[in-house]
Design a protein around this motif. Structure first.
Motif, PDB file in Angstrom:
ATOM      1  N   GLY A 458      12.055  67.849 232.995  1.00  0.00           N
ATOM      2  CA  GLY A 458      12.420  66.922 234.059  1.00  0.00           C
ATOM      3  C   GLY A 458      13.814  67.180 234.602  1.00  0.00           C
ATOM      4  N   ASN A 459      14.312  66.193 235.340  1.00  0.00           N
ATOM      5  CA  ASN A 459      15.636  66.282 235.952  1.00  0.00           C
ATOM      6  C   ASN A 459      16.636  65.669 234.979  1.00  0.00           C
ATOM      7  N   VAL A 460      17.371  66.524 234.284  1.00  0.00           N
ATOM      8  CA  VAL A 460      18.258  66.048 233.228  1.00  0.00           C
ATOM      9  C   VAL A 460      19.404  65.220 233.803  1.00  0.00           C
ATOM     10  N   ALA A 461      20.028  65.692 234.873  1.00  0.00           N
ATOM     11  CA  ALA A 461      21.179  64.990 235.446  1.00  0.00           C
ATOM     12  C   ALA A 461      20.768  63.613 235.966  1.00  0.00           C
ATOM     13  N   ALA A 462      19.624  63.531 236.660  1.00  0.00           N
ATOM     14  CA  ALA A 462      19.165  62.241 237.173  1.00  0.00           C
ATOM     15  C   ALA A 462      18.831  61.300 236.025  1.00  0.00           C
ATOM     16  N   ARG A 463      18.243  61.842 234.943  1.00  0.00           N
ATOM     17  CA  ARG A 463      17.887  61.004 233.796  1.00  0.00           C
ATOM     18  C   ARG A 463      19.137  60.473 233.111  1.00  0.00           C
ATOM     19  N   MET A 466      20.603  57.657 235.311  1.00  0.00           N
ATOM     20  CA  MET A 466      19.870  56.404 235.203  1.00  0.00           C
ATOM     21  C   MET A 466      20.049  55.785 233.833  1.00  0.00           C
ATOM     22  N   ARG A 467      20.191  56.635 232.797  1.00  0.00           N
ATOM     23  CA  ARG A 467      20.412  56.092 231.458  1.00  0.00           C
ATOM     24  C   ARG A 467      21.738  55.334 231.396  1.00  0.00           C
ATOM     25  N   ARG A 468      22.732  55.822 232.128  1.00  0.00           N
ATOM     26  CA  ARG A 468      24.018  55.106 232.143  1.00  0.00           C
ATOM     27  C   ARG A 468      23.878  53.738 232.829  1.00  0.00           C
ATOM     28  N   VAL A 488      14.189  39.100 237.261  1.00  0.00           N
ATOM     29  CA  VAL A 488      13.240  39.584 238.270  1.00  0.00           C
ATOM     30  C   VAL A 488      13.787  40.822 238.975  1.00  0.00           C
ATOM     31  N   HIS A 489      15.087  40.814 239.285  1.00  0.00           N
ATOM     32  CA  HIS A 489      15.693  41.977 239.938  1.00  0.00           C
ATOM     33  C   HIS A 489      15.670  43.199 239.020  1.00  0.00           C
ATOM     34  N   VAL A 490      15.954  42.986 237.747  1.00  0.00           N
ATOM     35  CA  VAL A 490      15.915  44.109 236.797  1.00  0.00           C
ATOM     36  C   VAL A 490      14.491  44.646 236.679  1.00  0.00           C
ATOM     37  N   GLN A 491      13.507  43.774 236.625  1.00  0.00           N
ATOM     38  CA  GLN A 491      12.120  44.226 236.560  1.00  0.00           C
ATOM     39  C   GLN A 491      11.727  45.023 237.802  1.00  0.00           C
ATOM     40  N   GLN A 492      12.193  44.586 238.966  1.00  0.00           N
ATOM     41  CA  GLN A 492      11.904  45.333 240.190  1.00  0.00           C
ATOM     42  C   GLN A 492      12.516  46.730 240.136  1.00  0.00           C
ATOM     43  N   LEU A 493      13.732  46.829 239.611  1.00  0.00           N
ATOM     44  CA  LEU A 493      14.379  48.136 239.460  1.00  0.00           C
ATOM     45  C   LEU A 493      13.581  49.021 238.509  1.00  0.00           C
ATOM     46  N   LEU A 494      13.165  48.484 237.375  1.00  0.00           N
ATOM     47  CA  LEU A 494      12.440  49.286 236.387  1.00  0.00           C
ATOM     48  C   LEU A 494      11.078  49.727 236.923  1.00  0.00           C
ATOM     49  N   ARG A 495      10.381  48.846 237.631  1.00  0.00           N
ATOM     50  CA  ARG A 495       9.092  49.244 238.207  1.00  0.00           C
ATOM     51  C   ARG A 495       9.267  50.381 239.199  1.00  0.00           C
ATOM     52  N   SER A 496      10.260  50.247 240.074  1.00  0.00           N
ATOM     53  CA  SER A 496      10.478  51.285 241.077  1.00  0.00           C
ATOM     54  C   SER A 496      10.856  52.613 240.423  1.00  0.00           C
ATOM     55  N   TYR A 497      11.701  52.561 239.379  1.00  0.00           N
ATOM     56  CA  TYR A 497      12.103  53.790 238.690  1.00  0.00           C
ATOM     57  C   TYR A 497      10.907  54.417 237.977  1.00  0.00           C
ATOM     58  N   ASN A 498      10.083  53.606 237.341  1.00  0.00           N
ATOM     59  CA  ASN A 498       8.912  54.130 236.646  1.00  0.00           C
ATOM     60  C   ASN A 498       7.909  54.736 237.634  1.00  0.00           C
ATOM     61  N   TYR A 499       7.783  54.134 238.811  1.00  0.00           N
ATOM     62  CA  TYR A 499       6.821  54.623 239.798  1.00  0.00           C
ATOM     63  C   TYR A 499       7.280  55.953 240.410  1.00  0.00           C
ATOM     64  N   ARG A 500       8.555  56.083 240.703  1.00  0.00           N
ATOM     65  CA  ARG A 500       9.053  57.288 241.378  1.00  0.00           C
ATOM     66  C   ARG A 500       9.453  58.389 240.405  1.00  0.00           C
ATOM     67  N   HIS A 501       9.855  58.026 239.201  1.00  0.00           N
ATOM     68  CA  HIS A 501      10.312  59.030 238.221  1.00  0.00           C
ATOM     69  C   HIS A 501       9.635  58.729 236.884  1.00  0.00           C
ATOM     70  N   GLU A 502       8.331  58.853 236.845  1.00  0.00           N
ATOM     71  CA  GLU A 502       7.577  58.484 235.649  1.00  0.00           C
ATOM     72  C   GLU A 502       7.901  59.392 234.473  1.00  0.00           C
ATOM     73  N   LEU A 503       8.059  60.686 234.726  1.00  0.00           N
ATOM     74  CA  LEU A 503       8.363  61.619 233.642  1.00  0.00           C
ATOM     75  C   LEU A 503       9.728  61.335 233.045  1.00  0.00           C
ATOM     76  N   ASP A 504      10.743  61.184 233.910  1.00  0.00           N
ATOM     77  CA  ASP A 504      12.086  60.898 233.400  1.00  0.00           C
ATOM     78  C   ASP A 504      12.147  59.555 232.698  1.00  0.00           C
ATOM     79  N   HIS A 505      11.379  58.587 233.177  1.00  0.00           N
ATOM     80  CA  HIS A 505      11.348  57.275 232.524  1.00  0.00           C
ATOM     81  C   HIS A 505      10.763  57.393 231.111  1.00  0.00           C
ATOM     82  N   GLY A 506       9.744  58.219 230.944  1.00  0.00           N
ATOM     83  CA  GLY A 506       9.148  58.391 229.623  1.00  0.00           C
ATOM     84  C   GLY A 506      10.007  59.191 228.674  1.00  0.00           C
TER      85      GLY A 506
END
Length: 776
Positions: A458-463, A466-468, A488-506
């Motif tokens: 995956g994209n190490v720098a982007a991961r 986002m980890r920070r 609710v705002h944090v959940q919206q952020l996590l959903r969007s990140y998981n949807y667009r960067h599923e590999l990096d999220h995992g």
């Protein structure tokens, strides 16, 4: 002649009417020419004379000035220095040094001989100190002590002006402000305050950020309600802005003052006042669409007069209240594309771009100009709120994204990440995810990214970037648990990140994934609402493995009966796992493994039901918010309806008054028509006289022409006789008879000349008489 007489008569009537109306006009002129009293200014001389504290004169001492005149002299000296400040030839440093000496002298005199100062002297001292920008703590402390000792003897307007002076000098005296609030909040005093006094007073508390706790703002609101028609447009702007800054959003007061704003003439407003009014209504979320549209019309032709702060405030107000004025925004966008945006401060330009994007106003040329100007502000200090606003503007108008600006914002975001609170952090990071800007992390220095070994996939720098962000969110949650809105705002952020960067999220570390999962866990209260108490469930499971299916049915039934359950903390799934004992504690062999599997199925089912409950909860919240909005809208419409009915009654009274005045005018018109008929008769008679005079004049002219012809003939005869006489005088052989004939001819010539002279005189007299008759 008749027309000139008619004009003279009309002029006489007009002069008589003017003489009758002159006293009222003069009084109105004096009232209109009196300068408006802004916050911090003493009242005009024409205002009612305030009660004066009578101080007995001190005994005189030899070689010294009277002590009773010390306060007046010192205040007069300060006023002279304040007037000299406006002169360009004065040395500013020398003037300030002399003003500081006078202020020190006044402070000493106030502390030692306070009885020599009257209330008017103290007001003049504070006003002069404001003009000279002399923020002298000893002087202001002495003034505060003098006011606190003799507050009862001070006129109300003087107390308001003194408080306003302290605010303009930004000197907060807590005891004085609290005592003033309690003193002026009493109903018998509050009802005596004028709108100008209220404007000065509430501005002082708003400027010093000192919220009065003795009911002063409510008392001032009641006073304004009783005299709302006397509140001018500029004072409305000051009062509304001050109430909004103090957080006192009184819908009744805002509704009353909106009528005063509408009734004020447009030329009475400065553009600054209009922007203050709009911003106050936006900050308190009091929606008045008709008033906003009217104020927008006032500003449409005055866009060139607006400062950058006025522009950003007006656009923010329209976006916050969801209003729009086509003509105003057409001129504003034209100004943005044509002017130099370097005059805007960073936060003003950020607010302007963000709110224009919220309103979906402007094309590529507008956003290209704003985003290009923002990209040049790399050396400025980017506050977290400013970064979040500009990123949200880029997200809303993603078709006009400026790559240079996006890279600048990405770097500024991670440079100051520890300073971000929950709301700007979630908003900015969500916008970066939606803009697919995490790939820009490759250009960041390593110290701005999270440490630790990373999987090369995956994209190490982007991961790491986002980890920070997620680690910062976890630290904020540990300091103080997220509120439901923040969660609710944090959940919206996590959903969007998981949807667009599923590999990096995992591929995130287990600790980070655990935090992300905890934001979606079912709370203990939800579990209790669905399946009853956890202890009861444990007892049922331990009693028999066959209790799994009844529990599932109970959970489904509870979910159907109570779809709207409020969540609390994040411990649902963990509590359900704790309900599952070891296989040996329930049964043995395959029966235990079957019970464990059914427990896991029940856990999954409860989790899914909890998610569904959360969705229903969010729908309930949305419904509640829509209900609240509808209720507020209905109240606002009821208020508007009441305002319209009051205006209708006022218009009916005005129509009746105008109908009576119209009847009076009709009577006057009929009298004028009769007078005009008589004047027409006089004019016809005068016309006939003029015609007869014209015929006489023509006859006189004919006689004059005949006389002229006769005179010409006589002149010819005289000339012929003169020639003949000359010929006879030159001849030497003329007989005596001829000489006598010549003498007789000469006599006749002289007689003809005399006749010609008499005829000329008679013609002149006749002409003068005829002209006099025509003039008459």
């Amino acid at each position: 002649m008749g027309l000139s007489w008619l004009n003279h008569a009309a002029a006489r009537r007009c002069r008589a009417k003017v003489r009758q109306l002159l006293p009222g006009v003069q009084s109105l002129r004096r009232f209109s020419e009196s300068p408006p009293l802004h916050p911090g200014q003493p009242p005009p001389p024409s205002s009612p004379a305030p009660p004066v504290v009578v101080v007995p004169p001190a005994p005189k001492s030899t070689g010294a000035r009277p002590r009773a005149q010390g306060g007046a002299e010192l205040s007069r000296r300060l006023e002279e220095l304040a007037k000299a400040k406006d002169e360009s030839a004065v040395d500013a440093a020398k003037l300030q040094a002399e003003a500081a000496e006078v202020c020190d002298a006044v402070a000493r005199r106030l502390r030692v001989e306070g009885s020599t100062f009257r209330s008017n002297d103290v007001v003049r001292i504070v006003t002069a100190a404001c003009k000279l920008s002399q923020r002298s703590p000893p002087l202001l402390e002495a003034v505060a002590g003098h006011v606190l000792r003799g507050m009862v003897a001070y006129p109300l307007f003087a107390l308001c002006n003194i408080a306003n002076g302290f605010a303009r000098l930004e000197y907060r005296h807590k005891q004085l402000m609290d005592t003033l609030a309690a003193f002026l909040a009493e109903p018998q005093r509050a009802e005596q305050l004028s709108p100008v006094d209220v404007a000065s007073l509430v501005f002082a508390y708003a400027q010093l950020a000192h919220s009065p706790r003795s009911g002063l703002l409510e008392a001032c609101a009641q006073t304004l309600k009783n005299c709302s028609l006397e509140v001018g447009g500029p004072n409305c702007a000051i009062i509304l802005n001050s109430y909004a800054r103090l957080g006192e959003c009184n819908p009744v007061l805002f509704g009353i003052l909106s009528r005063s704003v509408v009734q004020t003439k447009p030329e009475s407003f400065d553009v600054h006042h209009i922007s203050l009014i709009m911003n106050a209504y936006a900050k308190c979320q009091v929606r008045k669409p008709q008033m906003m549209h009217l104020l927008g019309d006032y500003l449409t032709g005055r866009v060139a007069e607006m400062t950058p702060q006025n522009v950003s405030n007006v656009v923010h107000a329209f976006a916050r209240l969801e209003c729009y004025n086509h003509g105003l925004f057409h001129n504003l966008t034209g100004r943005v594309t044509s002017e130099d945006l370097g005059a805007y401060k960073l936060y003003e330009l950020a607010v302007l771009s963000h709110n224009l994007a919220k309103l979906k106003v402007g094309a590529q040329q507008v956003y290209g100009a704003m985003f290009g100007a923002l990209a040049l502000r790399s050396a400025d200090v980017w506050e977290p709120k400013t970064v979040a606003q500009v990123l949200d503007a880029l997200r809303r108008r993603s078709a006009f994204v400026d790559e240079q600006l996006l890279a600048l914002l990405f770097r500024r975001f991670f440079e100051r990440l520890p300073d971000y609170a929950v709301h700007p952090l979630t908003q900015a990071s969500w916008c970066l995810v939606e803009l697919d800007a995490l790939d820009l992390a490759a250009d960041l220095p390593p110290e701005l990214l999270a440490d630790g070994e990373e999987t090369p996939q995956g994209n190490v720098a982007a991961r790491r970037a986002m980890r920070r962000v997620l680690e910062r969110l976890e630290a904020l949650n540990e300091q103080q648990a997220f509120t439901p809105t923040q969660r609710v705002h944090v959940q919206q952020l996590l959903r969007s990140y998981n949807y667009r960067h599923e590999l990096d999220h995992g591929l995130q570390p287990p600790k980070v994934k655990s935090f992300c999962k905890s934001q979606f866990d079912v709370s203990t209260s939800v579990v209790k609402a669905v399946v009853g108490q956890p202890g009861q469930l444990v007892n049922r499971v331990l009693a028999s493995g066959r209790a799994i299916h009844p529990l599932l049915r109970i959970a489904n039934r509870r979910e159907e009966q109570e779809p709207h359950v409020q969540p609390s903390d994040a411990a649902g799934a963990q509590s359900l796992r704790s309900l599952c004992p070891a296989p040996s504690s329930v049964t043995s062999g395959a029966k235990a493994s079957g019970s464990e599997q059914r427990l896991l199925d029940l856990e999954n089912e409860v989790s899914s039901q909890a998610l569904r409950i959360r969705e229903l909860e969010s729908q309930l919240k949305n419904a509640d918010s829509r209900t609240a909005k509808a209720k507020s809208l209905s109240e606002a419409r009821a208020q508007d309806l009441e305002t319209s009915s009051m205006q209708l009654r006022a218009l009916q009274a005005e129509v009746l008054a105008k109908a009576t005045s119209l009847k009076e005018l009709e009577g006057k018109l009929r009298a004028a028509e009769a007078l005009a008929g008589r004047l027409e008769d006089d004019l016809s008679a005068q016309g006939s006289q003029l015609k007869s005079s014209g015929s006489e004049l023509r006859a006189v002219r004919d006689v004059r022409a005949a006389d002229g012809r006769r005179v010409a003939e006589l002149e010819e005869k005289v000339s012929s006789l003169t020639r003949r006489l000359h010929e006879t005088s030159m001849s030497a052989s003329v007989s005596q008879v001829a000489s006598e004939t010549a003498v007789e001819a000469r006599k006749r010539a002289e007689e003809w000349q005399e006749r010609c002279e008499l005829l000329r005189e008679s013609l002149a007299e006749t002409e003068s008489v005829a002209s006099a008759g025509v003039q008459e």
